[in-house]
Design a protein around this motif. Sequence first.
Motif, short mmCIF file in Angstrom:
data_model
loop_
_atom_site.label_atom_id
_atom_site.label_comp_id
_atom_site.label_asym_id
_atom_site.label_seq_id
_atom_site.Cartn_x
_atom_site.Cartn_y
_atom_site.Cartn_z
N TYR A 10 0.54 -0.84 -0.07
CA TYR A 10 0.14 -0.16 -0.53
C TYR A 10 0.97 1.49 0.06
CZ TYR A 10 -2.98 -3.62 1.13
OH TYR A 10 -3.99 -5.00 1.32
N SER A 11 1.88 1.06 0.86
CA SER A 11 2.88 2.48 1.00
C SER A 11 4.39 2.32 0.12
CB SER A 11 3.31 2.84 2.26
OG SER A 11 3.96 1.07 2.87
N ASN A 66 8.32 -4.14 8.58
CA ASN A 66 6.85 -4.18 8.36
C ASN A 66 6.40 -4.56 7.42
OD1 ASN A 66 8.65 -2.42 6.04
ND2 ASN A 66 6.51 -1.23 5.96
N GLU A 112 2.12 -4.51 6.05
CA GLU A 112 1.06 -3.81 6.24
C GLU A 112 -0.01 -4.71 5.71
OE1 GLU A 112 3.21 0.17 4.04
OE2 GLU A 112 1.61 -1.44 2.94
N ASN A 113 -1.26 -3.80 6.09
CA ASN A 113 -2.60 -4.38 6.28
C ASN A 113 -3.49 -3.65 5.40
OD1 ASN A 113 -5.01 -5.25 6.72
ND2 ASN A 113 -4.02 -6.90 8.14
N VAL A 114 -4.40 -3.77 4.97
CA VAL A 114 -5.09 -3.00 4.40
C VAL A 114 -5.94 -1.93 5.13
CG1 VAL A 114 -7.52 -4.22 4.13
CG2 VAL A 114 -6.87 -2.82 2.04
N TYR A 145 -5.84 -0.19 7.52
CA TYR A 145 -3.97 0.44 8.10
C TYR A 145 -3.93 0.16 9.25
CZ TYR A 145 -4.24 2.57 3.81
OH TYR A 145 -3.49 1.89 1.71
N PRO A 146 -4.30 0.55 10.66
CA PRO A 146 -3.78 -0.07 11.86
C PRO A 146 -3.21 -0.58 12.32
CG PRO A 146 -5.98 1.47 11.97
CD PRO A 146 -5.73 1.00 10.34
N GLY A 187 -1.75 -3.23 10.79
CA GLY A 187 -0.07 -3.60 10.50
C GLY A 187 0.67 -3.44 11.45
#
Length: 129
Positions: free
Chosen positions: A18-19, A39, A41-43, A45-46, A48
């Motif tokens: 995503y980022s 890191n 990530e997860n769709v 966002y919080p 991740g």
Amino acid sequence: MSLIDAARRVREAAYAPYSGFKVGAAVRGASGAIYAGCNVENVAYPEGTCAEAGAIARMVAAGETVITEVCVISASAQPAPPCGGCRQKLAEFARSDTPVLLATLDGKSVTTTVGELLPGRFDVGHLGR
């Protein structure tokens, strides 16, 4: 393997669709062993996980609870420091004078300490114990 090499290597495994901002972190435990994390990530966002949290989790899972050195590496233009939450996580297991190397893929680096990253840290002394 050096701390920065471990952080650089694990950064390649980061899951950052995503980022696109991959981060690698490595901590050295009191035994001298190196624990690395990236890191994830997860769709949502919080949900991740930061690289520093992953490295700390590996260290604790291996039975260690003392960080003697930290390295964080990213592809940013300037060395990127840990987020506020990770600063507190590092402070849980490291002394204020524990060295922290912040680095970029192109060789820029800044050396600081956990205490400089988190002055006035919250610790067990605040719990009245």
